[in-house]
Enzyme design. Structure first.
Site, mmCIF file in Angstrom:
data_model
loop_
_atom_site.group_PDB
_atom_site.id
_atom_site.type_symbol
_atom_site.label_atom_id
_atom_site.label_comp_id
_atom_site.label_asym_id
_atom_site.label_seq_id
_atom_site.Cartn_x
_atom_site.Cartn_y
_atom_site.Cartn_z
ATOM 1 C CB CYS A 131 -7.092 -7.469 2.667
ATOM 2 S SG CYS A 131 -5.784 -6.267 2.402
ATOM 3 C CG ASN A 182 -11.507 -5.683 2.805
ATOM 4 O OD1 ASN A 182 -11.818 -5.294 1.685
ATOM 5 N ND2 ASN A 182 -10.274 -5.595 3.266
ATOM 6 C CB VAL A 216 -0.951 -0.010 1.222
ATOM 7 C CG1 VAL A 216 -1.597 1.341 1.427
ATOM 8 C CG2 VAL A 216 -2.016 -1.074 1.022
#
Ligand code: NAD
Length: 451
Positions: free
Chosen positions: A270, A218, A11
């Site tokens: 994630c 998510n 990221v």
């Protein structure tokens, strides 16, 4: 704008590089000296399409810098992004150690007003915690001018997808900014100027809602995948085809076509950790996330189902040569974190199988993950997908790289000792595989079994 990115991982590096491409002056800071040395000598630590060229451009045009010098990175920035890892602890809680240490670093070296932006995925309330750590560190450092050392904390969760991170940054579905101060809001607006569209807005919220949006997004996507995987199990029993079912329900605008692919289940850095993290946050607040616990359990079971499917064609894998295609958790990335392939391959190795693997980009990362346990043979890495098939008892597909879709199936059949494919991503058409004479086992569709 002078920006510092604390944490130069997937990221931090992609976001920092893209911000530099938008014209900002970006310093990417990391505690990993080797990573920074590599970046400074032009070596990109991750595979991400388009990233290498963008890094080169940013560095050449002197808008992108890499450093381990914490003091100058903090002092020189108007806006500091925290983009460090937030892994799961053993018990599923979110490990905030790296965020805490980044906050303490900012408190130690802060020299003038700054906006501190939390980009890492963090549980609700972390913004307050970050502010508290910075304040406490300023006091402990006893700088004498504490009152003048103002800062604002902002939550700006990241939604990029590995494998298409640059496209996602440049054309986001939305940019979520949790902020309370007008000064910080204006600075954030000027950072992202030009990226919003009428239908893809910058959404301003309070800090806690922004933190929650990331987890809820998510967790919802992971649930969608587990939902279709359970439907797939019933499709197999009832003679239906889950691909047709997915298309049929996905055409409903209320449902949408994405994240409805049945298969071996989700992985990556994630979904597994964020589902766990939300369950754990809920538990600490007396909210029992029944849906998420089920989504997680279904996902774990999908890997077991993959092993059962392999065993249904090769009951005893000991001494069998198994070709494995695609090792990373999804295509177009070399990220092996929580990749389903690792669980399955390690089990096959423990049971005495010989693994010949091919992945277009993840070999180096996979070698670290697939270190063999005592007694099992090391994984052999093939140079091409065809090489992996040579003399193999079956092929197992873990990741749907485009290049696997259109390979010469007659050649595949010739190379394999037995024409057996267990496909964890449903990339081939069962009718075609039947015609070609393959035993073809996939998810949520009818098995093709040749005698
Ligand atoms: P990563 O592990 O790839 O990178 C984290 C980096 O931070 C590492 O290079 C590490 O050395 C560095 N670091 C740790 N502590 C530091 C410190 N005190 N100072 C400077 N550097 C430090 O992690 P990632 O995949 O980039 O994820 C970062 C965060 O973004 C996580 O919270 C993750 O959940 C979230 N996120 C990730 C993705 C993704 O696709 N990877 C997408 C959206 C959100």
């Amino acid at each position: 704008m002078k920006i510092t990115m604390i944490g130069t991982g997937y990221v931090g590096l992609t976001t920092g590089t893209c911000l530099a491409d938008l014209g900002h002056d970006v310093t990417c800071l990391d505690i990993d000296k080797k990573k920074i040395d590599n970046l400074n000598s032009g070596k990109i630590p991750i595979y991400e399409p388009g990233l290498s060229d963008l890094v080169k451009r940013g560095v050449k045009e002197k808008r992108l810098f890499f450093t381990t010098d914490t003091k100058s990175a903090v002092e020189s920035a108007q806006v500091i992004f925290i983009a460090v890892g937030t892994p799961s602890k053993e018990n599923g809680d979110v490990d905030l150690t790296y965020v805490e240490s980044a906050a303490a670093t900012i408190g130690k070296f802060i020299n003038k007003y700054k906006v501190v932006v939390d980009k890492s995925t963090v549980p609700v309330g972390t913004g307050d915690m970050v502010a508290e750590i910075i304040r406490r560190t300023i006091s402990a450092e006893n700088k004498g001018n504490e009152k003048k050392l103002e800062f604002d904390v902002v939550s700006n969760p990241e939604f990029l997808r590995e494998g298409r991170a640059i496209k996602d940054f440049m054309n986001p579905d939305r940019i979520v900014i949790g902020v309370t101060s007008t000064k910080a809001k204006d600075l954030m607006l000027s950072i992202y100027k030009g990226l919003e569209r009428p239908d893809k807005p910058i959404l301003f919220t309070d800090i806690r809602s922004a933190e929650m949006i990331k987890y809820a997004a998510n967790a919802f996507l992971a649930t969608k995948i587990s939902f279709i995987n359970e439907i797939a199990r019933l499709c197999e029993k009832e003679g239906a085809d889950v691909k047709m079912v997915s298309r049929g329900i996905g055409l409903d605008e209320r449902i949408g076509p994405k994240f409805l692919s049945a298969g071996i289940g989700y992985g990556g850095s994630c979904f597994p950790k964020d589902v766990k993290g939300l369950i754990s946050t809920g538990k600490s607040r007396g909210v029992d996330f029944k849906i998420l616990k089920a989504a997680e359990a279904v996902n774990v079971e999908q890997r077991e189902i993959m092993i059962e499917k392999i065993k249904s064609v090769i009951p005893k894998v000991k001494g069998k040569k198994i070709a494995c295609w695609g090792l990373s958790f999804k295509p177009n990335t070399d990220d092996m974190r929580e990749a389903p392939s690792v669980t399955v391959i390690k089990r096959l190795l423990r049971e005495g199988a010989e693994i010949v693997a091919f992945d277009p980009v993840a070999k180096e990362q996979a070698e670290k993950e697939l270190v063999t346990t005592t007694g099992s043979k090391p994984v052999v890495f093939a140079e091409t997908p065809y090489d992996a098939l040579d003399g193999a008892d079956c092929l197992v597909i873990f990741t749907e790289w485009d290049e696997f879709r259109n390979l010469d199936k007659n050649k595949m059949k010739e190379l394999l000792k037995s024409p057996i494919i267990i496909d964890g991503r449903n990339i081939y058409n069962p009718d075609e595989m039947k015609e070609l004479g393959f035993t073809y086992i996939s998810f949520g569709r009818q098995d093709i079994r040749m005698e």
